[in-house]
Design a protein around this motif. Structure first.
Motif, PDB file in Angstrom:
ATOM      1  N   ARG A   1       0.498  -1.427   0.059  1.00 17.87           N
ATOM      2  CA  ARG A   1       0.107  -0.345  -0.108  1.00 17.87           C
ATOM      3  C   ARG A   1       0.383   1.019  -0.002  1.00 17.87           C
TER       4      ARG A   1
ATOM      5  N   ALA B   1      -9.611  -3.775   0.086  1.00 16.43           N
ATOM      6  CA  ALA B   1     -10.234  -3.164  -1.895  1.00 16.43           C
ATOM      7  C   ALA B   1     -11.495  -4.514  -2.344  1.00 16.43           C
TER       8      ALA B   1
ATOM      9  N   ASN C   1       1.954   6.869  -6.692  1.00 16.29           N
ATOM     10  CA  ASN C   1       0.572   7.848  -7.129  1.00 16.29           C
ATOM     11  C   ASN C   1      -0.455   7.020  -8.058  1.00 16.29           C
TER      12      ASN C   1
ATOM     13  N   ARG D   1      -4.162   3.899  -6.857  1.00 16.43           N
ATOM     14  CA  ARG D   1      -4.985   3.693  -6.754  1.00 16.43           C
ATOM     15  C   ARG D   1      -4.461   4.179  -5.273  1.00 16.43           C
ATOM     16  N   ASN D   2      -5.245   5.441  -5.193  1.00 17.81           N
ATOM     17  CA  ASN D   2      -5.465   6.017  -3.984  1.00 17.81           C
ATOM     18  C   ASN D   2      -6.019   6.117  -2.939  1.00 17.81           C
ATOM     19  N   GLU D   3      -7.234   5.146  -4.083  1.00 18.38           N
ATOM     20  CA  GLU D   3      -8.531   5.072  -2.815  1.00 18.38           C
ATOM     21  C   GLU D   3      -7.674   3.735  -1.825  1.00 18.38           C
ATOM     22  N   LEU D   4      -7.008   3.214  -1.802  1.00 15.56           N
ATOM     23  CA  LEU D   4      -6.366   2.575  -1.129  1.00 15.56           C
ATOM     24  C   LEU D   4      -5.784   2.944  -0.018  1.00 15.56           C
ATOM     25  N   ASN D   5      -5.470   3.682  -0.078  1.00 13.87           N
ATOM     26  CA  ASN D   5      -4.143   4.545   1.218  1.00 13.87           C
ATOM     27  C   ASN D   5      -4.853   4.740   2.596  1.00 13.87           C
TER      28      ASN D   5
ATOM     29  N   PRO E   1      -8.227   0.832   3.735  1.00 14.50           N
ATOM     30  CA  PRO E   1      -9.322   0.563   3.438  1.00 14.50           C
ATOM     31  C   PRO E   1      -9.625  -0.861   2.648  1.00 14.50           C
TER      32      PRO E   1
ATOM     33  N   LYS F   1       1.067   3.850  -2.729  1.00 17.33           N
ATOM     34  CA  LYS F   1       0.993   5.639  -2.794  1.00 17.33           C
ATOM     35  C   LYS F   1       2.416   6.342  -3.476  1.00 17.33           C
TER      36      LYS F   1
ATOM     37  N   VAL G   1      -6.761   5.864   5.212  1.00 13.26           N
ATOM     38  CA  VAL G   1      -6.839   6.537   6.089  1.00 13.26           C
ATOM     39  C   VAL G   1      -6.685   6.841   7.459  1.00 13.26           C
TER      40      VAL G   1
END
Length: 399
Positions: free
Chosen positions: A354, A380, A361, A363-367, A378, A358, A369
């Motif tokens: 992960r 996958a 840059n 699959r930023n939705e997997l960074n 989060p 990051k 939280v």
């Protein structure tokens, strides 16, 4: 003399010369009957020659072993390898001097083994019991230490192999049938466009075109080297020296098929090894950004800071997407299943993965939280519930 009478009576081929069993000739030199009688009147009979198989006596199993099953006829193995060669060159001492040096030189003063026969015996044990090169070298070092100081034991595995190898090159051409097989690529090759022999390859033709003098002698050898890379540094330097000798100077060998001497040369035609050993053999850097020897600077890897490794994009770039070899390997399937089932040590979706995403840059939705108290990653899209994992396993089991 019983032996001499037996030898003459069994000379069914009427040969002018027979192998001389004195302790110096050791059945490696062929002489006329009067010369053999002269030798035996002055020298001792070879004590390792207990079964007269060189003079047509049938070798029974019991004759070469004692009650405990130990070999008592150590000279036979060496004689089997060299008799044809020496018989054909007869009294040409220049030809046999090198071979006889090792086959006559005692391992140490008073030893029944010679340098060559001891090397052959030990090496056969190594191969028969699957000893590693490293363990064999350790054994040789120990034997050198415990034997009398004048012993001529090879110092390591490489030297033992070399001692046998040079005699082996000569023996390869001592049988007319074997010589024909060694030159099959010249006289028996079918030129139908199919690849069934290395001589059918463009590489073979290219090398012979670049070095016509080497290629015009069909008896020259194209060698292959296979290694897994273990301890390769120990053997690589002296191996290169030997290959240079065989390429630049060659060795004098007797061709039993054409009944003539010729200068045998050899070259390293190909190598078979894993990728790390390829780097050792070719002196090419196979790690880091430029890890592909074909693409070189045209294909750069990327360093992943979190995972601390270099990765390469566009695997198999030279294979069309619809090619049958463009498929998943077992390792890929294992990683895929390990990730879907979130198996510890098998999944590729971890903290480092992960963090690398990051940095790139992607699959930023997997960074991660940040909640203020504790960060979390989060789930996958491929994350399965316990029920879904059971269903997947059941489905795979039914395939």
């Amino acid at each position: 003399m019983e032996f001499f009478k037996f030898a003459l009576e069994n000379n069914s081929e009427g040969r002018d010369k027979l192998p001389c069993p004195c302790y110096i000739c050791h059945n490696l030199m062929y002489h006329k009957a009067d010369v053999i009688l002269n030798h035996l009147s002055k020298r001792q009979f070879d004590r390792t020659y207990t079964c007269w198989h060189r003079h047509v006596e049938k070798r029974e199993e019991i004759s070469s072993k004692d009650a405990q099953g130990h070999n008592t006829d150590e000279g036979n193995e060496l004689e089997d390898m060299t008799s044809q060669f020496v018989h054909r060159v007869d009294d040409d001492l220049n030809v046999t001097e090198e071979m006889l040096s090792d086959s006559e030189k005692p391992l140490y003063e008073g030893c029944k083994y010679t340098k060559l026969s001891a090397s052959l015996k030990l090496y056969s044990l190594k191969e028969g019991h699957s000893w590693t090169d490293k363990s064999f070298t350790t054994l040789l070092e120990f034997l050198i230490d415990v034997l009398p100081s004048d012993n001529v034991f090879p110092k390591n595995t490489y030297r033992a192999k070399k001692n046998i190898m040079y005699n082996g090159f000569k023996l390869m051409y001592s049988d007319p049938v074997d010589v024909e097989k060694l030159t099959w690529h010249k006289f028996g090759l079918k030129k139908d466009g199919l690849l069934r022999h290395p001589a059918d390859s463009p590489q073979w033709r290219f090398i012979n075109g670049q070095f016509p003098e080497f290629g015009s002698e069909e008896r020259n050898l194209h060698l292959g080297l296979s290694t897994d890379g273990n301890d390769i540094d120990v053997y690589l330097a002296p191996l290169i020296d030997d290959l240079k000798l065989l390429w630049e100077e060659g060795v004098e060998v007797f061709d039993a098929n054409r009944n003539e001497m010729f200068n045998l040369r050899a070259m390293l035609f190909c190598t078979i090894q894993d990728y790390p050993a390829y780097g050792n053999l070719s002196s090419y850097y196979v790690k880091g950004e430029g890890g592909c020897p074909i693409c070189e600077d045209g294909w750069k890897g990327k360093w992943l800071s979190a995972s601390r490794k270099t990765v390469y994009y566009d695997h198999r770039p030279f294979i069309p997407l619809d090619h049958k070899y463009y498929a998943y390997r077992k390792e890929c399937v294992d990683s895929l299943i390990g990730t879907l089932l979130n198996i510890s040590g098998k999944t590729k979706d971890g903290v480092n993965a992960r963090l690398d995403l990051k940095e790139m840059n992607m699959r930023n939705e997997l960074n991660a939280v940040e909640t203020g108290k504790r960060d979390y990653f989060p789930l996958a899209a491929y994350t399965l519930s316990k029920k879904e994992k059971v269903e997947l396993c059941a489905s795979l089991a039914g395939v």
